[in-house]
Design a protein around this motif. Structure first.
Motif, PDB file in Angstrom:
ATOM      1  N   ASP A 157     -11.103   8.468 -37.524  1.00 14.34           N
ATOM      2  CA  ASP A 157     -11.944   7.651 -36.797  1.00 14.34           C
ATOM      3  C   ASP A 157     -11.552   5.924 -37.101  1.00 14.34           C
ATOM      4  N   LEU A 158     -11.492   5.758 -38.339  1.00  9.63           N
ATOM      5  CA  LEU A 158     -11.318   4.511 -39.111  1.00  9.63           C
ATOM      6  C   LEU A 158     -10.053   4.078 -38.714  1.00  9.63           C
ATOM      7  N   PHE A 175     -10.025   3.231 -35.038  1.00 14.12           N
ATOM      8  CA  PHE A 175     -10.891   1.729 -34.889  1.00 14.12           C
ATOM      9  C   PHE A 175      -9.752   0.622 -35.397  1.00 14.12           C
ATOM     10  N   LEU A 216      -7.287  -0.120 -32.773  1.00 11.25           N
ATOM     11  CA  LEU A 216      -8.000  -0.529 -31.613  1.00 11.25           C
ATOM     12  C   LEU A 216      -8.005  -2.154 -31.916  1.00 11.25           C
ATOM     13  N   ALA A 217      -8.666  -2.468 -33.062  1.00 15.59           N
ATOM     14  CA  ALA A 217      -8.882  -3.872 -33.644  1.00 15.59           C
ATOM     15  C   ALA A 217      -7.609  -4.765 -33.585  1.00 15.59           C
TER      16      ALA A 217
END
Length: 97
Positions: free
Chosen positions: A6-7, A10, A13-14
């Motif tokens: 999940d990280l 993220f 995506l960031a």
């Protein structure tokens, strides 16, 4: 393990979001530069058109002046030819008698 995936998603995506933001900022700056250059181009074009109009006006005035000078030269040449013809006739006539 589930939290790491999940990280990572993220983080990706960031990262993509930051890259997209930088691209947008860069494109916006380029767009402003293009707009500024376009304004300079338009101003230069207007100035060039003004210079062309002024040069055209001066050339037309010069053409009129040259046409007048040519007409005067033709008139002078005609007068000279008439004078020489008359003088030649007047000089030759007494000699024939």
């Amino acid at each position: 393990m589930h939290t790491l995936i999940d990280l990572t998603g993220f983080g990706v995506l960031a990262f993509v979001s930051c890259v997209c933001g930088m691209i947008v900022v860069h494109l916006r700056a380029r767009g402003e530069l293009v707009a500024a250059r376009g304004a300079q181009f338009d101003a230069g074009g207007a100035k060039l058109e003004q210079l062309i109009a002024e040069r055209t006006r001066k050339l037309r005035e010069k053409v009129v002046e040259l046409e007048k000078a040519r007409a005067a030269a033709v008139e002078a040449s005609t007068a000279k030819s008439r004078f020489l013809a008359t003088m030649s006739h007047e000089l030759r006539t007494p000699l024939n008698a």
